[in-house]
Design a protein around this motif. Structure first.
Motif, PDB file in Angstrom:
ATOM      1  N   ASP A 200       0.839  -1.195   0.000  1.00 40.58           N
ATOM      2  CA  ASP A 200       0.000   0.000   0.000  1.00 40.58           C
ATOM      3  C   ASP A 200       0.877   1.248   0.000  1.00 40.58           C
ATOM      4  O   ASP A 200       1.888   1.308   0.706  1.00 40.58           O
ATOM      5  CB  ASP A 200      -0.897   0.000   1.244  1.00 40.58           C
ATOM      6  N   PRO A 201       0.519   2.277  -0.801  1.00 42.48           N
ATOM      7  CA  PRO A 201       1.344   3.493  -0.875  1.00 42.48           C
ATOM      8  C   PRO A 201       1.609   4.153   0.468  1.00 42.48           C
ATOM      9  O   PRO A 201       2.633   4.829   0.641  1.00 42.48           O
ATOM     10  CB  PRO A 201       0.526   4.411  -1.787  1.00 42.48           C
ATOM     11  N   GLU A 202       0.711   3.972   1.444  1.00 41.98           N
ATOM     12  CA  GLU A 202       0.905   4.595   2.749  1.00 41.98           C
ATOM     13  C   GLU A 202       2.194   4.121   3.416  1.00 41.98           C
ATOM     14  O   GLU A 202       2.821   4.859   4.180  1.00 41.98           O
ATOM     15  CB  GLU A 202      -0.284   4.305   3.664  1.00 41.98           C
ATOM     16  N   PHE A 203       2.616   2.879   3.122  1.00 39.82           N
ATOM     17  CA  PHE A 203       3.797   2.324   3.766  1.00 39.82           C
ATOM     18  C   PHE A 203       5.081   2.633   3.005  1.00 39.82           C
ATOM     19  O   PHE A 203       6.173   2.235   3.441  1.00 39.82           O
ATOM     20  CB  PHE A 203       3.647   0.813   3.924  1.00 39.82           C
ATOM     21  N   ALA A 204       4.976   3.318   1.886  1.00 42.62           N
ATOM     22  CA  ALA A 204       6.146   3.568   1.035  1.00 42.62           C
ATOM     23  C   ALA A 204       7.285   4.275   1.773  1.00 42.62           C
ATOM     24  O   ALA A 204       8.457   3.890   1.597  1.00 42.62           O
ATOM     25  CB  ALA A 204       5.737   4.359  -0.206  1.00 42.62           C
ATOM     26  N   PRO A 205       7.019   5.308   2.602  1.00 41.34           N
ATOM     27  CA  PRO A 205       8.150   5.956   3.297  1.00 41.34           C
ATOM     28  C   PRO A 205       8.940   5.012   4.192  1.00 41.34           C
ATOM     29  O   PRO A 205      10.170   5.117   4.273  1.00 41.34           O
ATOM     30  CB  PRO A 205       7.465   7.065   4.109  1.00 41.34           C
ATOM     31  N   LEU A 206       8.262   4.075   4.845  1.00 43.37           N
ATOM     32  CA  LEU A 206       8.962   3.111   5.689  1.00 43.37           C
ATOM     33  C   LEU A 206       9.822   2.184   4.834  1.00 43.37           C
ATOM     34  O   LEU A 206      10.982   1.926   5.164  1.00 43.37           O
ATOM     35  CB  LEU A 206       7.954   2.301   6.508  1.00 43.37           C
ATOM     36  N   PHE A 207       9.270   1.716   3.736  1.00 45.11           N
ATOM     37  CA  PHE A 207      10.043   0.838   2.869  1.00 45.11           C
ATOM     38  C   PHE A 207      11.242   1.570   2.267  1.00 45.11           C
ATOM     39  O   PHE A 207      12.328   0.988   2.126  1.00 45.11           O
ATOM     40  CB  PHE A 207       9.156   0.248   1.768  1.00 45.11           C
ATOM     41  N   GLU A 208      11.058   2.821   1.919  1.00 49.80           N
ATOM     42  CA  GLU A 208      12.175   3.594   1.370  1.00 49.80           C
ATOM     43  C   GLU A 208      13.300   3.725   2.390  1.00 49.80           C
ATOM     44  O   GLU A 208      14.489   3.604   2.054  1.00 49.80           O
ATOM     45  CB  GLU A 208      11.685   4.978   0.942  1.00 49.80           C
ATOM     46  N   GLU A 209      12.940   3.978   3.650  1.00 50.05           N
ATOM     47  CA  GLU A 209      13.951   4.116   4.684  1.00 50.05           C
ATOM     48  C   GLU A 209      14.664   2.786   4.943  1.00 50.05           C
ATOM     49  O   GLU A 209      15.894   2.739   5.091  1.00 50.05           O
ATOM     50  CB  GLU A 209      13.318   4.630   5.976  1.00 50.05           C
ATOM     51  N   LEU A 210      13.913   1.712   4.978  1.00 50.09           N
ATOM     52  CA  LEU A 210      14.532   0.405   5.201  1.00 50.09           C
ATOM     53  C   LEU A 210      15.396  -0.007   4.013  1.00 50.09           C
ATOM     54  O   LEU A 210      16.431  -0.654   4.186  1.00 50.09           O
ATOM     55  CB  LEU A 210      13.449  -0.642   5.474  1.00 50.09           C
ATOM     56  N   ASN A 211      14.969   0.361   2.823  1.00 49.89           N
ATOM     57  CA  ASN A 211      15.797   0.087   1.644  1.00 49.89           C
ATOM     58  C   ASN A 211      17.106   0.868   1.722  1.00 49.89           C
ATOM     59  O   ASN A 211      18.178   0.336   1.403  1.00 49.89           O
ATOM     60  CB  ASN A 211      15.026   0.458   0.381  1.00 49.89           C
ATOM     61  N   ARG A 212      17.034   2.124   2.169  1.00 53.90           N
ATOM     62  CA  ARG A 212      18.245   2.924   2.317  1.00 53.90           C
ATOM     63  C   ARG A 212      19.213   2.264   3.283  1.00 53.90           C
ATOM     64  O   ARG A 212      20.436   2.315   3.099  1.00 53.90           O
ATOM     65  CB  ARG A 212      17.883   4.336   2.805  1.00 53.90           C
ATOM     66  N   ARG A 213      18.667   1.611   4.285  1.00 56.67           N
ATOM     67  CA  ARG A 213      19.487   0.949   5.292  1.00 56.67           C
ATOM     68  C   ARG A 213      19.891  -0.468   4.885  1.00 56.67           C
ATOM     69  O   ARG A 213      20.588  -1.137   5.631  1.00 56.67           O
ATOM     70  CB  ARG A 213      18.711   0.874   6.614  1.00 56.67           C
ATOM     71  N   ARG A 214      19.434  -0.920   3.733  1.00 54.35           N
ATOM     72  CA  ARG A 214      19.707  -2.274   3.275  1.00 54.35           C
ATOM     73  C   ARG A 214      19.275  -3.282   4.343  1.00 54.35           C
ATOM     74  O   ARG A 214      20.003  -4.238   4.682  1.00 54.35           O
ATOM     75  CB  ARG A 214      21.190  -2.449   2.931  1.00 54.35           C
ATOM     76  N   ALA A 215      18.089  -3.082   4.861  1.00 58.88           N
ATOM     77  CA  ALA A 215      17.598  -3.856   5.996  1.00 58.88           C
ATOM     78  C   ALA A 215      17.015  -5.201   5.556  1.00 58.88           C
ATOM     79  O   ALA A 215      16.716  -5.439   4.386  1.00 58.88           O
ATOM     80  CB  ALA A 215      16.547  -3.059   6.757  1.00 58.88           C
ATOM     81  N   VAL A 216      16.841  -6.064   6.551  1.00 60.50           N
ATOM     82  CA  VAL A 216      16.145  -7.339   6.384  1.00 60.50           C
ATOM     83  C   VAL A 216      14.744  -7.188   6.954  1.00 60.50           C
ATOM     84  O   VAL A 216      14.574  -6.666   8.061  1.00 60.50           O
ATOM     85  CB  VAL A 216      16.893  -8.476   7.112  1.00 60.50           C
ATOM     86  N   VAL A 217      13.729  -7.645   6.205  1.00 59.31           N
ATOM     87  CA  VAL A 217      12.344  -7.603   6.652  1.00 59.31           C
ATOM     88  C   VAL A 217      11.797  -9.025   6.667  1.00 59.31           C
ATOM     89  O   VAL A 217      11.880  -9.745   5.666  1.00 59.31           O
ATOM     90  CB  VAL A 217      11.474  -6.719   5.731  1.00 59.31           C
ATOM     91  N   PHE A 218      11.265  -9.425   7.802  1.00 58.10           N
ATOM     92  CA  PHE A 218      10.657 -10.742   7.980  1.00 58.10           C
ATOM     93  C   PHE A 218       9.147 -10.569   7.937  1.00 58.10           C
ATOM     94  O   PHE A 218       8.568  -9.925   8.814  1.00 58.10           O
ATOM     95  CB  PHE A 218      11.119 -11.329   9.313  1.00 58.10           C
ATOM     96  N   VAL A 219       8.494 -11.101   6.904  1.00 52.62           N
ATOM     97  CA  VAL A 219       7.048 -10.948   6.718  1.00 52.62           C
ATOM     98  C   VAL A 219       6.336 -12.123   7.360  1.00 52.62           C
ATOM     99  O   VAL A 219       6.597 -13.289   7.022  1.00 52.62           O
ATOM    100  CB  VAL A 219       6.693 -10.855   5.219  1.00 52.62           C
ATOM    101  N   HIS A 220       5.411 -11.820   8.288  1.00 55.10           N
ATOM    102  CA  HIS A 220       4.699 -12.868   9.028  1.00 55.10           C
ATOM    103  C   HIS A 220       3.192 -12.714   8.840  1.00 55.10           C
ATOM    104  O   HIS A 220       2.657 -11.618   8.948  1.00 55.10           O
ATOM    105  CB  HIS A 220       5.037 -12.784  10.520  1.00 55.10           C
TER     106      HIS A 220
END
Length: 394
Positions: A200-220
């Motif tokens: 959802d577009p609302e979550f885009a800023p969070l994903f952009e920040e995590l992408n900048r950090r090259r983070a790992v995301v665990f989807v549950h």
């Protein structure tokens, strides 16, 4: 590891206790809310090993040499449990067996299954963090209690930190604190928040920040947002949870989120749900202009990480190996949602899976996680088998 802003054992301040009306608002179905969100089974845990009480703590702090890395590994430290009880999410007495999580039993399960380290996570249903004040307090309790667990047992645990997806600005702050200050190995995200999937577009800023950090995301997963169809004798975690993960993955693809965040590493729970099996159908729909772009589906299949907590089986493994990059498959148990005896069964089944050769089994059990999670790897002082055994036979 010091944890800013808290004692080594995080204390729930009585002054921060929420009003009863807030507890009622969050406590939908009481204990059932957390049970549904985590997909935790309530079967009693079997005895895990014969480790003596006297030797348990000492052995528990020594990881088995070259042991497995469990990336789908849940924990409920005392501070987190106290918060859940205060919020009305768990009863003070009774409740599901997983709510009585104990470190000693966890270490026994790890020893019995040759698990060197577990990456702990707490799949709190997103509805629990709907209220902003509750979200600020609850996420802090969850993340700091898991950070305390890692601080006490740095070679046995890592952790994925929670964020409050309903409040994107707050979630960005929480992710930064968890990754920068608490030393989290990544972020856990539930598949939906208030009915909206992760793309959802609302979550885009969070994903952009995590992408900048090259983070790992665990989807549950946490169940279908519109509710599942109750089938006699078929709990929702058998089919609805894998479908929920599949929906989240397809949404990340079709929304373009995955392509816009090329430096983000995303782990799909339970073998990616039905995604590997249904990818051909998604690609066919894309060719007809009725689904995600075919090329995007193909890229995503090789891009996602997948854990084995479906669990894998002689039925599922060949499909996953054909769809996914074997370097992106990770060992996962779903402990304590899956009780001790069953953790042993699925681990033995994985070891005997005829679709896996020795090298692939080793990569899934340990090496792939070591490459993905550098902080945990550094604490373990670990190297992969391929670094020690260049050119090893398959």
């Amino acid at each position: 590891m010091g944890i800013p802003g808290t004692s080594p054992r995080f204390r729930l301040a009585a002054a921060q206790a929420p009003a009863p009306t807030r507890r009622r608002a969050l406590g939908i179905a009481g204990a059932g809310l957390l049970a549904a969100g985590a997909g935790f089974a309530s079967a009693p845990a079997a005895s895990a090993s014969a480790v003596s009480a006297e030797g348990r703590a000492e052995q528990g702090d020594r990881p088995p040499a070259d042991g497995r890395i469990d990336t789908h590994h849940h924990a409920l430290p005392r501070a987190m449990r106290d918060w859940a009880i205060t919020m009305g999410l768990l009863p003070e007495e009774g409740g599901p067996d997983w709510a009585r999580w104990s470190l000693c039993e966890t270490l026994e399960v790890m020893e019995a299954n040759h698990i060197a380290a577990g990456v702990a996570s707490a799949p709190v249903p997103s509805i629990a963090f709907r209220d902003r004040a509750v979200a600020a307090e609850g996420v802090r309790v969850c993340n700091e209690s898991l950070a305390d667990l890692v601080a006490d047992h740095p070679t046995r645990f890592g952790f994925f930190a929670n964020v409050a997806m309903a409040h994107v600005d707050l979630s960005i702050e929480q992710a930064a604190y968890a990754l920068d200050e608490l030393g989290a190995d990544g972020i856990i995200m539930m598949t939906t928040t208030e009915g909206r999937y992760l793309g959802d577009p609302e979550f885009a800023p969070l994903f952009e920040e995590l992408n900048r950090r090259r983070a790992v995301v665990f989807v549950h997963p946490q169940g279908l947002p519109e509710g599942g169809t109750e089938l006699p004798g078929v709990p929702d975690f058998i089919a609805d949870y894998p479908l929920d993960t599949t929906r989240a993955a397809l949404n990340l693809i079709s929304s373009g989120t995955l392509d816009r965040c090329p430096d983000l590493s995303i782990i799909l729970s339970h073998g990616g749900g039905f995604l590997p099996y249904a990818a051909g159908r998604a690609a066919s729909a894309g060719r007809q202009g009725e689904g995600p772009d075919e090329a995007a589906v193909q890229r995503a299949l090789r891009r996602f990480f997948y854990d084995t907590a479906l669990p894998l089986s002689p039925y599922a493994t060949p499909t996953l190996l054909a769809a996914a990059d074997p370097a992106r498959i990770l060992y996962g148990t779903d402990w304590p949602a899956r009780p001790a005896g069953e953790v042993g069964v699925i681990t033995q089944d994985l070891d005997r899976d005829p679709a896996l050769d020795r090298r692939t089994r080793r990569r899934i059990s340990r090496d792939n996680a070591l490459r993905l999670l550098p902080r945990l790897t550094a604490r373990l002082g670990a190297r992969t088998s391929e670094e020690r055994e260049p050119g090893c036979a398959t």
